[in-house]
Design a protein around this motif. Structure first.
Motif, mmCIF file in Angstrom:
data_model
loop_
_atom_site.group_PDB
_atom_site.id
_atom_site.type_symbol
_atom_site.label_atom_id
_atom_site.label_comp_id
_atom_site.label_asym_id
_atom_site.label_seq_id
_atom_site.Cartn_x
_atom_site.Cartn_y
_atom_site.Cartn_z
ATOM 1 N N SER A 1 0.842 -1.187 0.000
ATOM 2 C CA SER A 1 0.000 0.000 0.000
ATOM 3 C C SER A 1 0.877 1.237 0.000
ATOM 4 O O SER A 1 2.018 1.207 0.394
ATOM 5 C CB SER A 1 -0.936 -0.021 1.192
ATOM 6 O OG SER A 1 -0.233 0.204 2.379
ATOM 7 N N PHE A 2 0.305 2.348 -0.465
ATOM 8 C CA PHE A 2 1.051 3.596 -0.500
ATOM 9 C C PHE A 2 0.133 4.760 -0.191
ATOM 10 O O PHE A 2 -1.068 4.592 -0.069
ATOM 11 C CB PHE A 2 1.754 3.782 -1.850
ATOM 12 C CG PHE A 2 0.853 3.804 -3.049
ATOM 13 C CD1 PHE A 2 0.477 5.010 -3.606
ATOM 14 C CD2 PHE A 2 0.396 2.631 -3.627
ATOM 15 C CE1 PHE A 2 -0.347 5.048 -4.707
ATOM 16 C CE2 PHE A 2 -0.427 2.664 -4.737
ATOM 17 C CZ PHE A 2 -0.804 3.873 -5.282
ATOM 18 N N TYR A 3 0.715 5.955 -0.049
ATOM 19 C CA TYR A 3 -0.003 7.164 0.347
ATOM 20 C C TYR A 3 -0.805 6.925 1.617
ATOM 21 O O TYR A 3 -2.026 6.912 1.614
ATOM 22 C CB TYR A 3 -0.925 7.682 -0.761
ATOM 23 C CG TYR A 3 -0.197 8.258 -1.941
ATOM 24 C CD1 TYR A 3 0.757 9.253 -1.776
ATOM 25 C CD2 TYR A 3 -0.458 7.810 -3.222
ATOM 26 C CE1 TYR A 3 1.421 9.782 -2.861
ATOM 27 C CE2 TYR A 3 0.201 8.338 -4.316
ATOM 28 C CZ TYR A 3 1.135 9.322 -4.128
ATOM 29 O OH TYR A 3 1.803 9.850 -5.199
ATOM 30 N N ASN A 4 -0.122 6.725 2.727
ATOM 31 C CA ASN A 4 -0.760 6.544 4.031
ATOM 32 C C ASN A 4 -1.720 5.363 4.071
ATOM 33 O O ASN A 4 -2.697 5.376 4.792
ATOM 34 C CB ASN A 4 -1.517 7.811 4.448
ATOM 35 C CG ASN A 4 -0.593 8.974 4.701
ATOM 36 O OD1 ASN A 4 0.494 8.794 5.216
ATOM 37 N ND2 ASN A 4 -1.025 10.157 4.330
ATOM 38 N N GLY A 5 -1.478 4.349 3.264
ATOM 39 C CA GLY A 5 -2.364 3.192 3.247
ATOM 40 C C GLY A 5 -3.660 3.441 2.512
ATOM 41 O O GLY A 5 -4.600 2.650 2.607
ATOM 42 N N THR A 9 -2.076 -2.042 -3.816
ATOM 43 C CA THR A 9 -1.672 -2.362 -5.177
ATOM 44 C C THR A 9 -1.503 -3.864 -5.312
ATOM 45 O O THR A 9 -0.885 -4.505 -4.455
ATOM 46 C CB THR A 9 -0.348 -1.657 -5.527
ATOM 47 O OG1 THR A 9 -0.519 -0.250 -5.320
ATOM 48 C CG2 THR A 9 0.065 -1.916 -6.960
ATOM 49 N N THR A 10 -2.073 -4.415 -6.360
ATOM 50 C CA THR A 10 -1.895 -5.836 -6.664
ATOM 51 C C THR A 10 -1.337 -5.952 -8.075
ATOM 52 O O THR A 10 -1.588 -5.106 -8.933
ATOM 53 C CB THR A 10 -3.223 -6.615 -6.561
ATOM 54 O OG1 THR A 10 -4.185 -6.007 -7.422
ATOM 55 C CG2 THR A 10 -3.751 -6.623 -5.139
ATOM 56 N N TYR A 11 -0.569 -7.008 -8.271
ATOM 57 C CA TYR A 11 0.060 -7.250 -9.560
ATOM 58 C C TYR A 11 -0.331 -8.652 -10.020
ATOM 59 O O TYR A 11 -0.407 -9.580 -9.219
ATOM 60 C CB TYR A 11 1.597 -7.189 -9.455
ATOM 61 C CG TYR A 11 2.104 -5.903 -8.860
ATOM 62 C CD1 TYR A 11 2.361 -4.808 -9.676
ATOM 63 C CD2 TYR A 11 2.327 -5.779 -7.492
ATOM 64 C CE1 TYR A 11 2.828 -3.624 -9.133
ATOM 65 C CE2 TYR A 11 2.789 -4.596 -6.948
ATOM 66 C CZ TYR A 11 3.037 -3.523 -7.773
ATOM 67 O OH TYR A 11 3.496 -2.355 -7.234
ATOM 68 N N SER A 12 -0.576 -8.785 -11.301
ATOM 69 C CA SER A 12 -0.798 -10.124 -11.852
ATOM 70 C C SER A 12 -0.107 -10.193 -13.200
ATOM 71 O O SER A 12 -0.009 -9.206 -13.916
ATOM 72 C CB SER A 12 -2.295 -10.426 -11.987
ATOM 73 O OG SER A 12 -2.897 -9.517 -12.877
ATOM 74 N N THR A 27 -0.694 -6.742 -15.144
ATOM 75 C CA THR A 27 -1.794 -5.875 -14.728
ATOM 76 C C THR A 27 -1.467 -5.347 -13.344
ATOM 77 O O THR A 27 -1.175 -6.122 -12.431
ATOM 78 C CB THR A 27 -3.127 -6.645 -14.682
ATOM 79 O OG1 THR A 27 -3.389 -7.192 -15.981
ATOM 80 C CG2 THR A 27 -4.269 -5.729 -14.278
ATOM 81 N N VAL A 28 -1.510 -4.039 -13.199
ATOM 82 C CA VAL A 28 -1.291 -3.386 -11.906
ATOM 83 C C VAL A 28 -2.622 -2.747 -11.522
ATOM 84 O O VAL A 28 -3.178 -1.955 -12.277
ATOM 85 C CB VAL A 28 -0.190 -2.314 -11.993
ATOM 86 C CG1 VAL A 28 -0.018 -1.617 -10.655
ATOM 87 C CG2 VAL A 28 1.117 -2.927 -12.481
ATOM 88 N N THR A 29 -3.134 -3.103 -10.340
ATOM 89 C CA THR A 29 -4.416 -2.583 -9.890
ATOM 90 C C THR A 29 -4.228 -1.815 -8.592
ATOM 91 O O THR A 29 -3.699 -2.349 -7.621
ATOM 92 C CB THR A 29 -5.421 -3.738 -9.643
ATOM 93 O OG1 THR A 29 -5.519 -4.515 -10.839
ATOM 94 C CG2 THR A 29 -6.786 -3.199 -9.264
#
Length: 159
Positions: A1-5, A9-12, A27-29
């Motif tokens: 996670s980023f920006y204070n949670g 982000t998930t990657y496939s 795919t980046v979500t």
């Protein structure tokens, strides 16, 4: 996670191998996380004799930081059909810039079917999550001023 949670982000990856060119498709979500922040609005009328069919719009707005501008997020119609109340649930703690905690407010929009009422300033709970919108009926009064202990002929009654 980023920006204070705020975002997860998930990657496939999927293999796209062909005889001619081996390749991977990624795919980046990014998903906006919510923190369970809830904001409720309730409409109060005084006196409580509200005309049949009356309704108002209530707009949920947000901003980030003291210098930010309020932005409309959601609009609902409040009426007798929903007991003059609405709850927005599971709102993000951070929105857009993701670095400053989000503030929420509810603003009363148009009033329909209750033209003889005046909007007052909203009543907001200490934590800012419960807002009561208040309208009071217009009233006309006839006032007569009487002076105690002063004879009528000693002052100008036309003032």
């Amino acid at each position: 996670s980023f920006y204070n949670g705020t975002y997860s982000t998930t990657y496939s990856a999927e293999s796209l191998n062909t005889e001619m060119t081996p390749a991977m498709d990624f795919t980046v979500t990014n998903t906006l996380n919510t923190t369970g922040t809830n904001v409720s609005v309730e409409k109060k009328w005084y006196p409580e004799e509200i005309p049949d069919g009356a309704s108002i719009t209530a707009m949920l707005q947000y901003k980030n930081g003291e210098d930010g501008n309020w932005t409309n997020l959601s609009t609902v119609t409040l009426s007798a059909n929903n007991n003059w109340s609405h709850n927005w649930t599971n709102l993000p703690k951070y929105y857009n810039d993701s670095r400053t905690e989000t503030q929420y407010q509810v603003v009363e929009g148009t009033v329909s079917g209750a033209d003889d009422f005046i909007k007052l300033d909203p009543v907001v709970s200490d934590d800012g999550t419960a807002i009561t919108l208040v309208n009071v009926a217009e009233t006309q009064l006839t006032v007569e001023k009487k002076w105690a202990g002063v004879p009528d002929d000693q002052f100008d009654q036309t003032a």
